[in-house]
Design an enzyme around this catalytic site. Structure first.
Site, short mmCIF file in Angstrom:
data_model
loop_
_atom_site.label_atom_id
_atom_site.label_comp_id
_atom_site.label_asym_id
_atom_site.label_seq_id
_atom_site.Cartn_x
_atom_site.Cartn_y
_atom_site.Cartn_z
N ASP A 25 0.81 -1.20 0.07
CA ASP A 25 -0.04 0.11 0.00
C ASP A 25 0.66 1.44 0.02
O ASP A 25 1.77 1.20 0.54
CB ASP A 25 -0.83 -0.07 1.39
CG ASP A 25 -2.07 0.86 1.43
OD1 ASP A 25 -2.45 1.34 -0.17
OD2 ASP A 25 -2.79 1.18 2.14
N HIS A 42 2.57 2.81 -8.92
CA HIS A 42 2.35 1.64 -9.23
C HIS A 42 3.62 0.84 -10.08
O HIS A 42 3.82 -0.26 -9.58
CB HIS A 42 1.18 1.14 -10.03
CG HIS A 42 -0.01 1.47 -9.33
ND1 HIS A 42 -0.58 1.42 -7.90
CD2 HIS A 42 -1.21 2.19 -9.77
CE1 HIS A 42 -1.47 1.96 -7.65
NE2 HIS A 42 -2.07 2.64 -8.49
N LEU A 135 11.34 -19.81 -3.11
CA LEU A 135 10.26 -19.21 -2.63
C LEU A 135 8.96 -19.38 -3.36
O LEU A 135 8.98 -19.47 -4.47
CB LEU A 135 10.58 -17.55 -2.61
CG LEU A 135 9.41 -16.82 -2.09
CD1 LEU A 135 9.23 -16.72 -0.63
CD2 LEU A 135 9.32 -15.36 -2.90
C1 FPP Z 1 -1.98 0.20 -3.29
O1 FPP Z 1 -1.74 1.37 -3.12
C2 FPP Z 1 -1.89 -0.61 -4.45
C3 FPP Z 1 -2.45 -1.20 -5.46
C4 FPP Z 1 -4.07 -1.13 -5.48
C5 FPP Z 1 -2.01 -1.72 -6.53
C6 FPP Z 1 -0.70 -2.55 -5.94
C7 FPP Z 1 0.19 -2.84 -7.44
C8 FPP Z 1 1.35 -3.10 -7.64
C9 FPP Z 1 2.24 -2.99 -6.58
C10 FPP Z 1 1.58 -3.47 -8.97
C11 FPP Z 1 1.74 -4.80 -8.75
C12 FPP Z 1 2.31 -5.33 -9.74
C13 FPP Z 1 3.22 -6.55 -9.59
C14 FPP Z 1 3.73 -7.07 -10.91
C15 FPP Z 1 3.09 -7.02 -8.31
P1 FPP Z 1 -2.53 2.58 -3.52
O2 FPP Z 1 -2.78 2.96 -5.00
O3 FPP Z 1 -3.77 2.39 -2.59
O4 FPP Z 1 -1.88 3.74 -2.79
P2 FPP Z 1 -2.51 5.08 -1.94
O5 FPP Z 1 -3.04 4.38 -0.55
O6 FPP Z 1 -1.28 5.91 -1.51
O7 FPP Z 1 -3.39 5.89 -2.90
#
Ligand code: FPP
Length: 240
Positions: A25, A42, A135
């Site tokens: 997050d 992201h 893993l």
């Molecule tokens: C939460 O942060 C993140 C997500 C909903 C998307 C997570 C996706 C990735 C980390 C990319 C995944 C890709 C791979 C290959 C693993 P948020 O967008 O809610 O952040 P915020 O709370 O600061 O708005």
């Protein structure tokens, strides 16, 4: 010196958890702080995932589950959802990601809601990495804990299992994570203190570790700290 300290800390791990789960997050806030579009957050989050998975493999964690996309995340603006899907595509197309590092990649969540080409890439990635002995990395995509339980209950009913035969084990053996143990440690960075529908059945006795750091800024030292804290916890599982 810092390097030495870190090595020493690693050697002091008394009980590396078998299964760590992470809610990745804070990508959006990370980007906002840098005046970048959320989508850049992201992309940075995806890079961080690779680094942390590699580290988990190195220190002998057996299972890692990461929350990459929830059943609720479809509510985000189309441009953001499309970019996240493209990040998945790019990652999955690069199959060297898992093969060469001896990491097994699997997915949990409802594939029926995912674009067809991504489902194919997911299946290929699982097939390509199935013999990895390091893993076991489970990526939760279009995953929701409640949705998982709904699917489990439907399957139990479909199989005609008698009411009196239903036990906790029946549920555990019908959820996405049926093949692997519950997480001992769940990590959530970004200063939020909730589970957000992640592994709600599996987390009954998990230890939680929270941090204000935003996911793209999360470091292997943060993971070390989480594990060290975990080692100090007194897990009683309802006993004394
Ligand atoms: C939460 O942060 C993140 C997500 C909903 C998307 C997570 C996706 C990735 C980390 C990319 C995944 C890709 C791979 C290959 C693993 P948020 O967008 O809610 O952040 P915020 O709370 O600061 O708005």
């Amino acid at each position: 010196m810092a390097f030495f300290r870190k090595k020493k800390a690693l050697l002091n791990y008394t009980a590396v958890p078998t299964h760590i789960a992470i809610i990745m997050d804070g990508n959006g806030r990370w980007a906002k702080k840098r005046s970048l579009p959320r989508t850049a957050g992201h992309a940075a989050g995806s890079k961080k995932f690779k680094e942390i998975a590699r580290y988990c493999n190195k220190i002998g964690i057996k299972y890692l589950t990461v929350y990459a996309f929830s059943t609720e995340n479809w509510k985000r603006p189309k441009e953001e959802v499309d970019t996240i899907m493209n990040i998945f595509r790019d990652y999955l197309k690069d199959s060297a990601n898992f093969k060469s590092e001896n990491i097994m990649l699997k997915f949990i969540g409802d594939r029926s809601g995912m674009p067809e080409d991504i489902v194919k890439l997911m299946n290929n990635a699982e097939y390509d990495s199935k013999d990895a002995t390091g893993l076991k990395c489970y990526m939760a995509i279009n995953y929701g804990g409640r949705d998982e339980l709904v699917h489990a209950v439907r399957d139990i009913v479909k199989e005609g299992i008698r009411e009196t035969d239903i036990t906790e084990e029946t549920i555990s053996s019908h959820i996405y994570t049926k093949d692997y143990p519950d997480p001992e440690l769940i990590i959530r960075p970004s200063g939020e203190y909730r589970l957000s529908n992640f592994l709600i059945w599996q987390s009954a006795y998990s230890e939680f570790w929270f941090s204000n750091v935003l996911w793209p800024d999360f470091t292997t030292d943060d993971l070390d700290r989480a594990i060290e804290d975990y080692n100090k916890r007194n897990r009683r599982f309802g006993g004394i």
